[in-house]
Design a protein around this motif. Structure first.
Motif, PDB file in Angstrom:
ATOM      1  N   THR A   1       1.061 -22.854  26.698  1.00 20.88           N
ATOM      2  CA  THR A   1       0.022 -22.406  25.625  1.00 20.88           C
ATOM      3  C   THR A   1       0.058 -23.481  24.588  1.00 20.88           C
ATOM      4  O   THR A   1      -0.671 -23.474  23.516  1.00 20.88           O
ATOM      5  CB  THR A   1       0.550 -21.049  24.950  1.00 20.88           C
ATOM      6  OG1 THR A   1       1.916 -21.165  24.419  1.00 20.88           O
ATOM      7  CG2 THR A   1       0.719 -19.867  25.884  1.00 20.88           C
ATOM      8  N   ARG A   2       0.814 -24.497  24.686  1.00 17.80           N
ATOM      9  CA  ARG A   2       0.922 -25.487  23.734  1.00 17.80           C
ATOM     10  C   ARG A   2       0.250 -26.987  24.198  1.00 17.80           C
ATOM     11  O   ARG A   2       0.367 -27.788  23.454  1.00 17.80           O
ATOM     12  CB  ARG A   2       2.288 -25.969  23.263  1.00 17.80           C
ATOM     13  CG  ARG A   2       2.902 -24.539  22.412  1.00 17.80           C
ATOM     14  CD  ARG A   2       4.195 -25.024  21.475  1.00 17.80           C
ATOM     15  NE  ARG A   2       5.214 -25.656  22.486  1.00 17.80           N
ATOM     16  CZ  ARG A   2       6.310 -24.821  23.071  1.00 17.80           C
ATOM     17  NH1 ARG A   2       6.351 -23.421  22.762  1.00 17.80           N
ATOM     18  NH2 ARG A   2       7.220 -25.440  23.872  1.00 17.80           N
ATOM     19  N   GLN A   3      -0.418 -26.684  25.412  1.00 18.95           N
ATOM     20  CA  GLN A   3      -0.897 -28.116  26.086  1.00 18.95           C
ATOM     21  C   GLN A   3      -2.059 -28.269  25.411  1.00 18.95           C
ATOM     22  O   GLN A   3      -2.850 -27.205  25.163  1.00 18.95           O
ATOM     23  CB  GLN A   3      -0.957 -28.002  27.458  1.00 18.95           C
ATOM     24  CG  GLN A   3       0.249 -27.931  28.079  1.00 18.95           C
ATOM     25  CD  GLN A   3       1.235 -28.953  27.712  1.00 18.95           C
ATOM     26  OE1 GLN A   3       0.802 -30.108  27.907  1.00 18.95           O
ATOM     27  NE2 GLN A   3       2.409 -28.491  27.323  1.00 18.95           N
ATOM     28  N   PRO A   4      -2.622 -29.421  25.085  1.00 17.25           N
ATOM     29  CA  PRO A   4      -3.845 -29.483  24.389  1.00 17.25           C
ATOM     30  C   PRO A   4      -5.178 -29.070  25.167  1.00 17.25           C
ATOM     31  O   PRO A   4      -6.142 -28.660  24.686  1.00 17.25           O
ATOM     32  CB  PRO A   4      -3.798 -31.068  24.290  1.00 17.25           C
ATOM     33  CG  PRO A   4      -2.883 -31.784  25.104  1.00 17.25           C
ATOM     34  CD  PRO A   4      -1.902 -30.604  25.125  1.00 17.25           C
ATOM     35  N   GLU A   5      -4.927 -29.201  26.511  1.00 17.73           N
ATOM     36  CA  GLU A   5      -6.076 -28.903  27.168  1.00 17.73           C
ATOM     37  C   GLU A   5      -5.983 -27.059  27.543  1.00 17.73           C
ATOM     38  O   GLU A   5      -7.339 -26.769  27.745  1.00 17.73           O
ATOM     39  CB  GLU A   5      -5.947 -29.167  28.740  1.00 17.73           C
ATOM     40  CG  GLU A   5      -5.966 -30.705  29.104  1.00 17.73           C
ATOM     41  CD  GLU A   5      -4.458 -31.234  28.868  1.00 17.73           C
ATOM     42  OE1 GLU A   5      -3.828 -30.744  28.442  1.00 17.73           O
ATOM     43  OE2 GLU A   5      -4.506 -32.413  29.355  1.00 17.73           O
ATOM     44  N   TYR A   6      -5.044 -26.363  27.118  1.00 15.55           N
ATOM     45  CA  TYR A   6      -5.013 -25.066  27.417  1.00 15.55           C
ATOM     46  C   TYR A   6      -5.679 -24.647  26.028  1.00 15.55           C
ATOM     47  O   TYR A   6      -4.685 -24.079  24.995  1.00 15.55           O
ATOM     48  CB  TYR A   6      -3.800 -24.515  27.820  1.00 15.55           C
ATOM     49  CG  TYR A   6      -3.925 -23.011  28.293  1.00 15.55           C
ATOM     50  CD1 TYR A   6      -4.187 -22.693  29.449  1.00 15.55           C
ATOM     51  CD2 TYR A   6      -3.441 -21.975  27.450  1.00 15.55           C
ATOM     52  CE1 TYR A   6      -4.183 -21.388  29.973  1.00 15.55           C
ATOM     53  CE2 TYR A   6      -3.638 -20.883  27.774  1.00 15.55           C
ATOM     54  CZ  TYR A   6      -3.861 -20.286  28.975  1.00 15.55           C
ATOM     55  OH  TYR A   6      -3.781 -19.098  29.484  1.00 15.55           O
ATOM     56  N   TYR A   7      -6.832 -24.268  26.002  1.00 13.10           N
ATOM     57  CA  TYR A   7      -7.534 -23.922  24.681  1.00 13.10           C
ATOM     58  C   TYR A   7      -7.252 -22.353  24.392  1.00 13.10           C
ATOM     59  O   TYR A   7      -7.271 -21.929  23.172  1.00 13.10           O
ATOM     60  CB  TYR A   7      -8.861 -23.993  24.545  1.00 13.10           C
ATOM     61  CG  TYR A   7      -9.687 -23.627  25.908  1.00 13.10           C
ATOM     62  CD1 TYR A   7     -10.170 -22.312  25.903  1.00 13.10           C
ATOM     63  CD2 TYR A   7      -9.886 -24.197  27.100  1.00 13.10           C
ATOM     64  CE1 TYR A   7     -10.834 -21.591  26.861  1.00 13.10           C
ATOM     65  CE2 TYR A   7     -10.574 -23.666  28.095  1.00 13.10           C
ATOM     66  CZ  TYR A   7     -10.800 -22.338  28.079  1.00 13.10           C
ATOM     67  OH  TYR A   7     -11.511 -21.744  29.166  1.00 13.10           O
ATOM     68  N   LEU A   8      -7.021 -21.565  25.565  1.00 17.63           N
ATOM     69  CA  LEU A   8      -7.133 -20.078  25.246  1.00 17.63           C
ATOM     70  C   LEU A   8      -6.413 -19.664  24.001  1.00 17.63           C
ATOM     71  O   LEU A   8      -6.832 -18.833  23.220  1.00 17.63           O
ATOM     72  CB  LEU A   8      -6.840 -19.344  26.536  1.00 17.63           C
ATOM     73  CG  LEU A   8      -7.538 -19.464  27.519  1.00 17.63           C
ATOM     74  CD1 LEU A   8      -7.527 -20.927  28.395  1.00 17.63           C
ATOM     75  CD2 LEU A   8      -7.504 -18.287  28.769  1.00 17.63           C
ATOM     76  N   THR A   9      -4.906 -20.007  24.171  1.00 15.42           N
ATOM     77  CA  THR A   9      -4.085 -19.214  23.197  1.00 15.42           C
ATOM     78  C   THR A   9      -4.287 -19.760  21.730  1.00 15.42           C
ATOM     79  O   THR A   9      -4.540 -18.967  20.565  1.00 15.42           O
ATOM     80  CB  THR A   9      -2.521 -19.478  23.342  1.00 15.42           C
ATOM     81  OG1 THR A   9      -2.311 -19.431  24.807  1.00 15.42           O
ATOM     82  CG2 THR A   9      -1.708 -18.782  22.688  1.00 15.42           C
ATOM     83  N   ARG A  10      -4.647 -20.958  21.645  1.00 16.44           N
ATOM     84  CA  ARG A  10      -5.031 -21.554  20.156  1.00 16.44           C
ATOM     85  C   ARG A  10      -6.344 -20.944  19.490  1.00 16.44           C
ATOM     86  O   ARG A  10      -6.285 -20.306  18.448  1.00 16.44           O
ATOM     87  CB  ARG A  10      -5.112 -22.892  20.454  1.00 16.44           C
ATOM     88  CG  ARG A  10      -4.197 -23.910  19.428  1.00 16.44           C
ATOM     89  CD  ARG A  10      -4.566 -25.234  19.540  1.00 16.44           C
ATOM     90  NE  ARG A  10      -5.426 -25.889  20.600  1.00 16.44           N
ATOM     91  CZ  ARG A  10      -4.847 -26.347  21.832  1.00 16.44           C
ATOM     92  NH1 ARG A  10      -3.569 -26.424  22.025  1.00 16.44           N
ATOM     93  NH2 ARG A  10      -5.888 -26.643  22.749  1.00 16.44           N
ATOM     94  N   VAL A  11      -7.374 -20.900  20.437  1.00 21.56           N
ATOM     95  CA  VAL A  11      -8.589 -20.469  20.073  1.00 21.56           C
ATOM     96  C   VAL A  11      -8.719 -18.930  19.776  1.00 21.56           C
ATOM     97  O   VAL A  11      -9.013 -18.646  18.690  1.00 21.56           O
ATOM     98  CB  VAL A  11      -9.741 -20.689  21.037  1.00 21.56           C
ATOM     99  CG1 VAL A  11     -10.824 -20.061  20.785  1.00 21.56           C
ATOM    100  CG2 VAL A  11      -9.866 -22.107  21.044  1.00 21.56           C
ATOM    101  N   GLU A  12      -7.848 -17.960  20.498  1.00 23.43           N
ATOM    102  CA  GLU A  12      -7.607 -16.623  20.304  1.00 23.43           C
ATOM    103  C   GLU A  12      -6.947 -16.390  18.962  1.00 23.43           C
ATOM    104  O   GLU A  12      -7.342 -15.486  18.248  1.00 23.43           O
ATOM    105  CB  GLU A  12      -7.164 -15.862  21.536  1.00 23.43           C
ATOM    106  CG  GLU A  12      -6.920 -14.538  21.348  1.00 23.43           C
ATOM    107  CD  GLU A  12      -6.178 -13.645  22.514  1.00 23.43           C
ATOM    108  OE1 GLU A  12      -5.338 -14.072  22.863  1.00 23.43           O
ATOM    109  OE2 GLU A  12      -6.914 -12.501  22.927  1.00 23.43           O
TER     110      GLU A  12
END
Ligand code: AVI
Length: 322
Positions: free
Chosen positions: A53-64
């Motif tokens: 969830t903290r990887q730059p490519e994994y947008y889901l968590t940050r965007v939600e």
């Protein structure tokens, strides 16, 4: 007593324990072979997911999270006052906090979770932050209808919170069953707030499941290490590789573990052969359009009453009602 104050009362519905050995044998006997993504989340797997969830490519968590924060005033207006908030899964920290802070006079909070330890850890944290909200954790399997504990101060209705696009990890058939169970849990006057990842540019979706640091690959491969420990299998973890690709036809990420060579794996006295290049299916992550999501919830007797989308339609929150 001091214990009663620090330890919220746990309602234990004694969910039947997972048949991890039976599921593994059945999955390895199937053609093509498959394993269930529900077994990703041992202690190490949960830690690796947290890292994803903290990887730059994994947008889901940050965007939600950003969407929840910005849409909260509008969500609070759409959700009926004085709700009993029921979260599927143990409170994921930041998201739960934003919701409980933003809603109008939430009466009680019930996380529903199969793991007793995860459940207690999450409510202990939240109980401190929200002393006026009654914490009523329930140990149960949320894929079934769950009878809810009654708060001391009566709630006017139930709001089920299911963030993270976790619904997307279930096939449409199973997701429909889960939504029916949710419908039964929340009752005829209930509402549900669900986070869903949306169909978008394929390269961005595929990057999210193939981060450059290799955390997602480690997360997928950890399944084999977990099975070696918990069912006594002898997977050679280094002899498999992570493969995640988007199917535009099915609108989902399909994740596989691919055998790097011809090899045998033994489980419970049985032998399973893998060809070089053979792909074993381990996870789906469905992405939705308005049409596909509305149709899915419709089959469970629910309808979408409000939608909030992140900028660029990267991720969505949906309010459902019977
Ligand atoms: C928990 N779930 C919504 C994640 C997802 O995006 O499907 C699990 C995950 N698998 C690989 N990366 C993240």
């Amino acid at each position: 007593t001091p214990t009663a104050r620090t330890m919220p009362p746990l309602t234990d519905l004694h969910p039947s324990p997972d048949d991890i050995l039976g599921d593994t044998l059945a999955g390895l006997s199937a053609t093509p072979k498959r394993l269930s993504s529900k077994y990703f989340y041992d202690a190490r797997g949960s830690q690796l997911f947290e890292q994803i969830t903290r990887q730059p490519e994994y947008y889901l968590t940050r965007v939600e999270l950003a969407l929840l924060a910005s849409a909260m005033p509008s969500i609070a207006e759409a959700v009926n006052d004085c709700p009993h908030v029921v979260e599927y899964g143990s409170g994921s920290g930041r998201k739960t906090q934003l919701l409980l802070e933003g809603l109008v006079d939430p009466v009680a909070y019930t996380p529903i979770e199969i793991s007793r330890s995860a459940l207690l850890a999450s409510v202990e944290r939240l109980a401190e932050a929200f002393p006026d909200i009654e914490m009523l954790p329930v140990c149960a399997d949320f894929t079934q209808a769950v009878p809810l504990p009654r708060p001391e101060r009566p709630a006017r209705h139930t709001l089920v919170f299911f963030p993270g696009s976790t619904l997307g990890n279930f096939t449409f058939d199973v997701a429909e069953r889960l939504l029916r169970a949710m419908h039964a849990t929340m009752g005829p006057r209930g509402q549900a707030l669900i986070g869903i990842d949306l169909v978008k540019e394929v390269a961005r979706i595929e990057a999210a499941y193939n981060d450059a640091a290799g955390v997602t690959a480690a997360f997928t491969l950890n399944l084999l290490a977990r099975l070696n420990r918990d069912v006594g299998s002898d997977f050679d973890v280094g002899a498999f590789e992570h493969l995640a690709r988007y199917s535009s036809e099915r609108e989902r990420i399909e994740t596989f573990l691919v055998s790097r060579r011809d090899q045998d794996v033994h489980v419970d006295g049985r032998r399973f052969h893998f060809e070089a290049g053979e792909a074993m299916q381990v996870e789906y992550s469905h992405k939705y359009t308005d049409a596909s999501f509305d149709a899915l919830v419709g089959r469970a007797g629910l309808r979408v009453t409000r939608r909030w989308n992140a900028p660029g339609d990267d991720f969505g929150l949906r309010l459902l009602q019977p």
